[in-house]
Design a protein around this motif. Structure first.
Motif, mmCIF file in Angstrom:
data_model
loop_
_atom_site.group_PDB
_atom_site.id
_atom_site.type_symbol
_atom_site.label_atom_id
_atom_site.label_comp_id
_atom_site.label_asym_id
_atom_site.label_seq_id
_atom_site.Cartn_x
_atom_site.Cartn_y
_atom_site.Cartn_z
ATOM 1 N N ILE A 174 0.827 -1.202 0.000
ATOM 2 C CA ILE A 174 0.000 0.000 0.000
ATOM 3 C C ILE A 174 0.867 1.260 0.000
ATOM 4 O O ILE A 174 1.789 1.381 0.815
ATOM 5 N N ASN A 175 0.543 2.213 -0.874
ATOM 6 C CA ASN A 175 1.209 3.511 -0.847
ATOM 7 C C ASN A 175 1.062 4.132 0.539
ATOM 8 O O ASN A 175 -0.011 4.050 1.156
ATOM 9 N N ILE A 176 2.114 4.765 1.009
ATOM 10 C CA ILE A 176 2.146 5.323 2.364
ATOM 11 C C ILE A 176 1.016 6.313 2.619
ATOM 12 O O ILE A 176 0.500 6.400 3.728
ATOM 13 N N ASP A 177 0.611 7.055 1.592
ATOM 14 C CA ASP A 177 -0.441 8.066 1.779
ATOM 15 C C ASP A 177 -1.823 7.609 1.303
ATOM 16 O O ASP A 177 -2.736 8.421 1.202
ATOM 17 N N ASN A 178 -2.008 6.315 1.074
ATOM 18 C CA ASN A 178 -3.311 5.807 0.629
ATOM 19 C C ASN A 178 -4.142 5.417 1.853
ATOM 20 O O ASN A 178 -4.255 4.247 2.216
#
Length: 185
Positions: free
Chosen positions: A141-145
């Motif tokens: 998962i993308n850190i800012d998702n």
């Protein structure tokens, strides 16, 4: 031809491989997406290339990958009216002594906020562990998702780490969060 037919059921949902007769339902729900509301929401998509024959070929490719144990694709459908709500896939990262896979999930944005993502991911994780013999499933998962992070947590996945420079995305090497689900066996 050998086919992959594993299905799962929850109180409100059916998760199963796509079938040829799903075309119009699949096409209509992708065509009904709302505009994107954040970076990780694909939003409206160009469906002009997605003919019935294109979809049949997609179903056949999914079947082949499932039989090869490389990728399992599950359409998410409402049990009461069979509306296509989204898609979840589980890809094999390594078998041998690992039985390790990765999960990806998308619920069409016109169906957000109803718990379909959590409910369907829980069911696919159950199928992955009990029927497909994965010991460990990861979500990358993308850190800012924040939406994907929240879904992984609600589905019972555990935070493990940040993998630095994990994927080349948006023109650079990007860090990803790793959440996991592990069978007890």
């Amino acid at each position: 031809m050998q086919t992959f037919q594993l299905s799962g059921f929850t109180e409100r949902l059916i998760v199963r491989p796509y079938q040829y007769h799903d075309y119009m339902n699949w096409f209509n729900q992708y065509s009904s997406r709302k505009p994107s509301v954040h970076l990780y929401d694909e939003g409206q998509v160009d469906m002009s290339m997605c003919t019935e024959q294109w979809f049949y070929d997609l179903v056949n490719r999914h079947q082949g990958m499932a039989i090869e144990d490389s990728l399992y694709v599950f359409g998410v459908f409402n049990k009461s009216d069979h509306t296509h709500l989204g898609v979840i896939d589980v890809s094999t990262l390594m078998r041998e002594n690992f039985h390790w896979g990765r999960i990806g999930y998308t619920i069409h944005n016109q169906h957000w906020g109803k718990g379909y993502g959590t409910e369907s991911v829980k069911e696919v994780l159950r199928l992955a562990h009990t029927e497909l013999n994965y010991h460990r499933i990861e979500a990358h998962i993308n850190i800012d998702n924040s939406a994907s992070i929240a879904l992984a947590k609600k589905a019972g996945m555990q935070y493990e780490c940040i993998r630095k420079g994990f994927i080349h995305e948006f023109g650079k090497w990007t860090d990803y969060l790793i959440y996991y689900s592990q069978s007890n066996e």
